[in-house]
Design a protein around this motif. Structure first.
Motif, PDB file in Angstrom:
ATOM      1  N   THR B   5      24.746  97.069  44.455  1.00  0.00           N
ATOM      2  CA  THR B   5      26.181  97.333  44.629  1.00  0.00           C
ATOM      3  C   THR B   5      26.508  97.522  46.109  1.00  0.00           C
ATOM      4  O   THR B   5      25.823  98.276  46.809  1.00  0.00           O
ATOM      5  CB  THR B   5      26.598  98.597  43.847  1.00  0.00           C
ATOM      6  OG1 THR B   5      26.263  98.412  42.474  1.00  0.00           O
ATOM      7  CG2 THR B   5      28.093  98.837  43.965  1.00  0.00           C
ATOM      8  N   TYR B   7      29.595  98.717  48.501  1.00  0.00           N
ATOM      9  CA  TYR B   7      30.884  99.410  48.485  1.00  0.00           C
ATOM     10  C   TYR B   7      31.687  99.009  49.723  1.00  0.00           C
ATOM     11  O   TYR B   7      31.153  99.009  50.832  1.00  0.00           O
ATOM     12  CB  TYR B   7      30.678 100.925  48.487  1.00  0.00           C
ATOM     13  CG  TYR B   7      30.056 101.424  47.203  1.00  0.00           C
ATOM     14  CD1 TYR B   7      30.847 101.846  46.140  1.00  0.00           C
ATOM     15  CD2 TYR B   7      28.667 101.447  47.044  1.00  0.00           C
ATOM     16  CE1 TYR B   7      30.279 102.288  44.961  1.00  0.00           C
ATOM     17  CE2 TYR B   7      28.084 101.885  45.860  1.00  0.00           C
ATOM     18  CZ  TYR B   7      28.898 102.304  44.819  1.00  0.00           C
ATOM     19  OH  TYR B   7      28.339 102.733  43.648  1.00  0.00           O
ATOM     20  N   GLU B  38      32.014  96.518  45.008  1.00  0.00           N
ATOM     21  CA  GLU B  38      32.881  97.583  44.475  1.00  0.00           C
ATOM     22  C   GLU B  38      34.043  97.781  45.453  1.00  0.00           C
ATOM     23  O   GLU B  38      33.840  98.227  46.583  1.00  0.00           O
ATOM     24  CB  GLU B  38      32.056  98.865  44.314  1.00  0.00           C
ATOM     25  CG  GLU B  38      32.842 100.075  43.894  1.00  0.00           C
ATOM     26  CD  GLU B  38      33.722  99.829  42.669  1.00  0.00           C
ATOM     27  OE1 GLU B  38      33.176  99.571  41.600  1.00  0.00           O
ATOM     28  OE2 GLU B  38      34.963  99.894  42.810  1.00  0.00           O
ATOM     29  N   ARG B  70      34.646  94.053  41.698  1.00  0.00           N
ATOM     30  CA  ARG B  70      35.203  95.061  40.786  1.00  0.00           C
ATOM     31  C   ARG B  70      36.343  95.852  41.405  1.00  0.00           C
ATOM     32  O   ARG B  70      36.323  96.184  42.578  1.00  0.00           O
ATOM     33  CB  ARG B  70      34.099  96.061  40.409  1.00  0.00           C
ATOM     34  CG  ARG B  70      33.171  95.505  39.377  1.00  0.00           C
ATOM     35  CD  ARG B  70      32.652  96.599  38.435  1.00  0.00           C
ATOM     36  NE  ARG B  70      31.874  95.944  37.410  1.00  0.00           N
ATOM     37  CZ  ARG B  70      30.636  96.262  37.088  1.00  0.00           C
ATOM     38  NH1 ARG B  70      30.044  97.282  37.671  1.00  0.00           N
ATOM     39  NH2 ARG B  70      30.005  95.595  36.148  1.00  0.00           N
ATOM     40  N   ASN B  71      37.302  96.198  40.566  1.00  0.00           N
ATOM     41  CA  ASN B  71      38.330  97.204  40.869  1.00  0.00           C
ATOM     42  C   ASN B  71      39.193  96.903  42.090  1.00  0.00           C
ATOM     43  O   ASN B  71      39.397  97.760  42.945  1.00  0.00           O
ATOM     44  CB  ASN B  71      37.671  98.587  41.035  1.00  0.00           C
ATOM     45  CG  ASN B  71      36.994  99.036  39.771  1.00  0.00           C
ATOM     46  OD1 ASN B  71      37.549  98.887  38.682  1.00  0.00           O
ATOM     47  ND2 ASN B  71      35.779  99.581  39.885  1.00  0.00           N
TER      48      ASN B  71
END
Lengths: 134, 92
Positions: B5, B7, B38, B70-71
């Motif tokens: 992941t 960020y 993310e 994502r998001n």
């Protein structure tokens, strides 16, 4: 009218973003307008810095005027005549991932984020004018 | 195998591209990996940021992995929609 001058250097974008924060306060702009202004202006200035072939000491000027609920933004540079609305490659927004071409996205974004975009060559300057209803 | 992941925080403008590029370059063996970007805290993206996402997608896919974004915040998602990137990237 509010205006700033930037040197022809990518680091000067921080000055541009601060200027847009000033506009946000001055004109009480909502978040989506601020977002769109940041993006349209960043793309326009980045294009000039990357393609104008001017020295870093050269000046790009941005003038902003509000009339009723329309913000009118003028960007002036001293580069060779270049009309980004006609001379930039067309953006590819439909090809599959393998074939997707990445040129022309900046100008495409500017056209889509702003309501009216026009170009003029005035004397030795390129003038890009963008209007946005706020 | 656990996913990797990455960020992304704050604006992904031309001044911050290098931070993301450095994170991407520091990734070791992504062969067959699930890589997640993310983006809940990513407040902005410019066209050069989109290009990094596209290059990552191609790179991870070429190594038999999968890249998932994502998001995305609504205003950022709008940029992906406008440029047709929503159709070619894996966005959740």
């Amino acid at each position: 009218m509010k205006k700033i001058q930037l040197h022809n250097n990518i680091c000067e974008l921080s000055i541009l973003f601060s200027f847009i924060e000033e506009l946000e306060k001055e004109y009480t702009l909502p978040p989506h307008i601020v977002f769109n202004l940041n993006l349209a202006l960043e793309e326009a200035i980045t294009n000039i810095i990357q393609y104008s072939n001017l020295p870093e000491s050269d000046i790009i000027e941005i003038k902003v005027e509000k009339q009723d609920d329309i913000l009118s933004i003028e960007i002036l540079d001293n580069g060779i005549a270049f009309n980004p609305l006609e001379d930039a490659p067309p953006a590819d927004i439909t090809s599959n991932v393998e074939d997707r071409k990445i040129g022309g996205l900046g100008i495409y974004l500017i056209k889509n984020l702003m309501d009216v975009v026009s170009y003029a060559r005035k004397g030795e300057q390129n003038v890009l004018i963008m209007n946005k209803k706020i | 195998m656990n996913p990797i992941t990455i960020y992304i925080d704050g604006p992904l403008d031309a001044l911050h591209l290098k931070d993301l590029q450095d994170k991407v370059d520091s990734l070791e063996n992504v062969e067959g990996q699930l890589v997640i970007l993310e983006c809940a805290e990513m407040t902005y993206i410019c066209s050069s940021g989109l290009r990094i996402f596209l290059a990552m997608h191609k790179d991870v896919t070429a190594r038999n992995g999968k890249l998932i974004i994502r998001n995305l915040q609504p205003l950022v998602k709008n940029v992906f929609d406008m440029t047709g990137f929503t159709q070619i990237l894996n966005i959740e």
